[in-house]
Design an enzyme around this catalytic site. Structure first.
Site, mmCIF file in Angstrom:
data_model
loop_
_atom_site.group_PDB
_atom_site.id
_atom_site.type_symbol
_atom_site.label_atom_id
_atom_site.label_comp_id
_atom_site.label_asym_id
_atom_site.label_seq_id
_atom_site.Cartn_x
_atom_site.Cartn_y
_atom_site.Cartn_z
ATOM 1 N N SER A 1 -10.336 -0.416 7.004
ATOM 2 C CA SER A 1 -9.489 -0.215 5.552
ATOM 3 C C SER A 1 -8.987 -1.420 5.132
ATOM 4 O O SER A 1 -8.498 -1.535 3.974
ATOM 5 C CB SER A 1 -8.406 0.841 5.534
ATOM 6 O OG SER A 1 -9.161 2.062 5.600
ATOM 7 N N SER B 1 -9.836 2.119 2.781
ATOM 8 C CA SER B 1 -8.903 2.795 1.863
ATOM 9 C C SER B 1 -7.982 1.702 1.037
ATOM 10 O O SER B 1 -7.440 2.343 0.261
ATOM 11 C CB SER B 1 -8.001 3.631 2.851
ATOM 12 O OG SER B 1 -7.298 3.157 3.938
ATOM 13 N N LYS C 1 0.861 -1.033 -0.210
ATOM 14 C CA LYS C 1 -0.075 0.027 0.110
ATOM 15 C C LYS C 1 0.927 1.052 -0.004
ATOM 16 O O LYS C 1 2.058 1.136 0.686
ATOM 17 C CB LYS C 1 -0.907 0.057 1.273
ATOM 18 C CG LYS C 1 -1.668 1.256 1.409
ATOM 19 C CD LYS C 1 -2.908 1.029 2.709
ATOM 20 C CE LYS C 1 -4.050 2.211 2.555
ATOM 21 N NZ LYS C 1 -4.814 1.839 3.859
#
Lengths: 95, 483, 484
Positions: free
Chosen positions: C175, C151, C76
């Site tokens: 997330s 997210s 990420k």
């Protein structure tokens, strides 16, 4: 309304954000809906509850007073938009 | 108002003293704290506020803060203290928040006794001492359009010592500041260097008519970097406030900068924006939890402070009050003195004090050296004093020997021996010398015999000259009298 | 090449049936084919990958390394990677190159994993749909007109589309779990403090926790074991011994007490409720004992979270001022202009909204009424969980009140915030939790959330793995993305 234009402008000043005339009403409306949602926390009595700052049931670790870092000057200054050989530069600060 | 000019004003002052702690590394990272490095060479990723970096607390800072608390008799040394963030944007504060202690500071409710302007003891309450980070430095005179930012100082540990508004004059404020300075330097937790900014003071100043209970509106004078300027800045600010109030104006609560060149205070423009610091507990740090044993362990590091020293010096060691005071207030000198006195046998501490403040200090000055450079160790010094006490050397010769010991490992005895500086006390030898001098100065001797006592000193002088000062003056005197 | 799991790949690598380069090339081809269309990556890390391939092959050839050696992954884009851009999905950090590696990145590098790219994400990890990225929205492989969740949407999409076997993510209020559920894969957020936060760009410090996406609980366990470590550089890192989360995977769940929350089940839409109930029944049929529990304060979690997280974020994101790194506006006319324009131009709408909410909640006069109050609610919720775990070993709950929704479906922030209604409570309590796929509703994946007590990752992974031994939901792949 739980939050008004003036308050939103004051918050923006503190947060160093610009809220333009075009967006102010939209922002006020959206922040107002968030505040309304947040206000539910007042539904429960918490008088004798200790605030929980962190989920960890632990205490601060202590570091020995030793120097472990070396200079990062070149790397750091090279990352800045505006710097000379020694310093970060910003528009003149008036004291 | 009709009585405007007859109003008697009373001054109320509180001080916030920022004391840089003498740690090797910074408050939350292992970055060098040494003063005077090349700009931005003592900046870790943490102090540059690089995304993803996190603080880890320096234990030395905790211990130093506890020692300060113990030294000022704090009622609270917190078993659980916490860190808060104070949020504000400024280029010398890269995270845009300062880590400090708002709600649970490490030290609360201490006190310091000073003398008021009448010479009476006065207790000044210390509200708190909390741990916080220092900021970097902005340099404004390098460019016209830019301020240059040096982050070397950023993250250096401070304790901010906040007094109650108990001070009533600029002079009291200075005495209090000196008192705190003495404590932190004697504790060895701060180098006390005002010039380098290790010890800085903000003063909150307000005035009110005598007899009025509530406080007047205060102004905050920022970063005053000498004892002298504290006094001047406060006095000029008091004058300004009185003038303002007596002409029907009001004092605005604001931060003001003292300009030493113009001897005036003026509002700080950067602080004009009403600030809302939005304090909240720093979620990157956990509560600092200690037990009583941890606190007690720091007691061993609390030294004897000047006030206690003066009593010991005057009462136990019989020093003159002035000498005692001078030595006691100088940390290095008093440590040296104490170390030397410990080695003394026959010699008197009083002589040691005289010698330290006299010949020894002169020698330091002449060589531009410091006590702690140890050019003459306390042991060497003590041996010298013993030689003096034993009559091996005279006071005058002692000075010579001291100069010869300077910077060497030699003992006083070795120098005296090598240089042949021992006092001549051998009666036979002295008698020969005296007789020789009399023989060469018959007229003077006649005058002496005739009762001219000036001639007595003349002969003593001659003997000293002949022996290069080594003759035992008492013995010379006896011999001359006998003749 | 049919993907069965990391262990099988590791065996093939060790048996020399496959080289690290070949493995890389296989996944690289998938990335070439799909990544642009899915918009799941921000930057590719080919140079680093080449270096790591060589190192991994050397480790394998010398008989060292572990099952993760040579396994490709994406990070990420909020984990700092030395000499490689870390954007956080923000214009503010569009060209930001961190001078260091995050501890979790370092831990995975140590194992010889091969980094293929940095994954797209909601800007600064704020969002539940991945529509808040400066680099554009990420598409859900199951339906390209729908969101992957957020997210960590880029990471979840990468794994769901088979572009990598593993991806790192971070979870502040859901997330990892919510995108895992919406993309039909397995994702775990360990206990707060298990993973070092050092080098993970902060959103809300007291909630942020790194975690993993993979196809199965077994693969998650493998990666998580390598990722977690005590880190002296993080004051909130848990001082616990390194744990092998694979050890208990094969234990039977017979007699394991699983808590269910009728109140939550009752709020689910019928089709999702039915699917969720079925998976819980499966657990029961496998021998688990179901216990009904209550979390009386949990309904206030979203409200409390939207005080705490924005408050912390408003402070954490103040460092992005355009001075030392990151975007600086053109021709600032003075210092304030530099601050205001750099930040206004650099941050997207949702980030600015949360900064404003947080600034407001911390401002004078509001601190006690909001921030402190929210922290008290947080304790009550934490105590709710503590009471529940006095009765049960694991809690099984829904992840999301809906399946993947269409782009622009949630225009007002509050409806988006409600997407995390079931994930936020355990985040506030700092508990380990994960999402596992439990089948499709309207051809879109649904997940089941497993929540464990403090440091009990092994327990939820055990339940998840046993469930996956019994079911095939975790093998489901969206049409067009199956490995041939």
């Amino acid at each position: 309304m739980l939050i008004n234009r003036k308050e939103v402008q004051q918050i923006a000043v503190l947060a160093k954000l610009n809220v333009s005339k075009d967006e102010i009403d939209t922002i006020v409306t959206s922040l107002d809906s968030v505040v309304e949602m947040i206000n539910h926390i007042n539904e429960v009595d918490t008088d004798n509850v200790k605030p929980m700052a962190n989920p960890m049931d632990a205490v601060q670790r202590l570091r020995a007073d030793v120097v472990t870092e070396t200079s990062n000057k070149e790397v750091l200054l090279s990352m800045a938009t505006n710097a000379d050989d020694d310093y970060f530069l910003v528009p003149t600060v008036v004291e | 108002m009709s009585n405007q000019n007859t109003t008697q004003w009373e001054t109320v002052i509180g001080l916030e003293i920022h004391t840089q702690l003498k740690t090797k590394s910074k408050l939350f990272a292992g970055t060098n704290t040494a003063y005077g490095g090349e700009p931005n060479t003592q900046v870790s990723l943490l102090e540059a506020a690089m995304p993803g970096t996190l603080p880890v607390f320096n234990e030395k800072v905790l211990r130093y803060a506890i020692r300060f608390g113990l030294a000022v008799g704090a009622k609270v040394i917190a078993k659980e203290s916490t860190f808060d963030r104070k949020n504000y944007f400024y280029p010398d504060s890269p995270k845009a928040y300062q880590i400090t202690q708002l709600n649970h500071p490490i030290v609360e409710h201490g006190e310091l006794v000073i003398q008021d302007d009448k010479g009476n003891d006065k207790t000044i309450r210390i509200n708190r001492a909390h741990i916080e980070e220092d900021a970097g430095k902005s340099i404004h005179d390098k460019y016209t359009q830019y301020s240059a930012i040096d982050l070397n100082r950023c993250g250096t540990p401070l304790i901010e010592i906040v007094s109650e508004p108990d001070l009533s004059s600029a002079k009291e404020a200075v005495r209090y500041m000196r008192g705190i300075h003495t404590i932190v330097t004697h504790l060895g937790i701060c180098d006390g260097n005002l010039q380098e900014g290790s010890f800085r003071c903000d003063a909150n100043v307000s005035i009110r008519p005598v007899g009025q209970k509530e406080l007047g509106t205060r102004t905050e004078l920022k970063n005053i970097n000498s004892f002298r300027f504290v006094e001047k800045a406060i006095n000029i600010e008091i004058k300004r406030q009185i003038k303002l109030l007596e002409s029907g104006g009001t004092v605005t609560q604001e931060t003001r900068l003292y300009d030493a060149d113009k001897n005036e205070t003026r509002p700080m423009r950067s602080k004009e924006e009403a600030n809302d610091y939005r304090y909240f507990p720093d979620p990157d740090l956990l509560p600092v939890v200690i037990d009583q044993a941890y606190i007690d362990n720091e007691k061993q590091f609390i030294p004897e402070f000047p006030a206690q020293k003066i009593i010991r010096y005057t009462q136990d060691l019989k020093l003159k009050p002035d000498d005692a005071t001078t030595i006691a207030h100088d940390k290095e000198l008093s440590e040296y003195f104490d170390a030397a006195v410990k080695q003394l046998g026959k010699a008197k501490p009083k002589v040691a004090a005289n010698m330290i403040l006299g010949e020894f200090s002169a020698l330091l000055n002449a060589n531009d050296a410091k006590v702690e450079d140890n050019n003459i160790s306390p042991e060497q010094f003590a041996e010298l004093l013993e030689a003096l006490a034993a009559g091996t050397i005279s006071h005058k010769i002692a000075k010579v020997v001291m100069e010869k010991i300077w910077g060497t490992d030699s003992t006083a005895a070795q120098i005296i021996d090598k240089e042949g500086l021992a006092q001549v006390s051998d009666t036979g030898e002295l008698e020969t010398i005296v007789k020789e001098i009399i023989k060469n100065n018959p007229s003077q001797f006649e005058a002496y015999k005739g009762g001219d006592m000036k001639m007595f000193n003349y002969f003593v002088g001659q003997v000293m000259k002949q022996t290069r000062g080594r003759a035992n003056p008492a013995q010379v005197k006896t011999l001359l009298e006998e003749l | 090449m049919e993907f069965k799991g990391i262990k099988q790949i590791a065996e093939a690598l060790r048996a020399k049936d496959l080289s690290v380069q070949e493995l890389h090339d296989f996944y690289q081809a998938k990335i070439e084919k799909h990544a642009d269309n899915l918009n799941c990556l921000i930057n590719k890390t080919s140079e680093l990958a080449q270096k790591q391939i060589q190192q991994a092959q050397d480790l394998i050839d010398t008989g060292s390394g572990n099952p993760l050696t040579g396994i490709p992954l994406v990070h990420k884009d909020l984990f700092c990677t030395k000499d490689i851009k870390t954007t956080c999905g923000s214009r503010m950090l569009e060209n930001f190159v961190a001078p260091y590696d995050a501890t979790v990145v370092d831990n995975l590098n140590q194992a010889g994993m091969v980094t293929l790219a940095k994954a797209n994400m909601d800007e600064f990890a704020m969002g539940s749909s991945n529509e808040n990225s400066y680099f554009g929205a990420v598409k859900n492989p199951w339906d390209l007109t729908r969101v992957p969740g957020g997210s960590s949407g880029g990471s979840a999409t990468c794994v769901a589309a088979g572009l990598v076997p593993v991806a790192t993510g971070s979870d502040t209020g859901g997330s990892i779990r919510q995108p895992a559920a919406l993309c039909g894969i397995t994702g775990i957020k360990p206990t707060y403090g298990r993973n070092s936060r050092y080098g993970m760009v902060a959103f809300a410090s007291s909630l942020d926790q790194a975690g993993v996406f993979a196809k199965s609980a077994e693969d998650c366990a493998l990666v998580l074991s390598q990722m977690c470590s005590f880190d002296a550089k993080d004051s909130t890192s848990a001082q616990v011994d390194k744990e092998d989360f694979n050890q208990n995977l094969n234990q039977s769940i017979k007699g394991v007490k699983i808590g269910v929350i009728p109140e939550w089940m009752g709020t689910l839409p019928e089709n999702i409720r039915r699917q969720t109930q079925q998976s819980i029944d499966t657990l029961k049929n496998m021998g688990a004992q179901l216990v009904e529990i209550k979390l009386p304060t949990a309904h206030l979690a979203v409200s409390a979270y939207y005080v705490i997280a924005p408050a912390e974020c408003s402070s954490n994101l103040s460092r992005f001022d355009g001075i030392r790194y990151g975007r600086q506006c053109d021709n600032p006319k003075d210092l304030n202009d530099l601050y205001v324009r750099s930040r206004t131009e650099g941050f997207g709408e949702e980030v600015k909204r949360r900064i404003m909410v947080g600034t407001w909640a911390l401002s004078a006069g509001f601190y006690d009424a909001y921030y402190r109050k929210a922290q008290k609610i947080r304790r009550l919720i934490s105590e709710d969980f503590a009471s529940a775990f006095a009765q049960v070993d694991v809690i099984a709950a829904p992840v999301s009140p809906e399946v993947a929704f269409e782009f622009n479906a949630k225009k007002d922030p509050v409806s988006m915030y409600q997407a995390d209604i079931y994930t936020i409570p355990s985040s506030l309590a700092g508990l380990p939790c994960m999402s596992i796929p439990i089948g499709l509703v309207d051809k879109l994946p649904v997940g089941l959330q497993l929540i464990g007590n403090n440091l009990q990752e092994a327990k939820i992974l055990n339940v998840a793995h046993q469930f996956q031994q019994e079911t095939d939901f975790h093998h489901l792949v969206a049409e067009g993305f199956a490995h041939e």
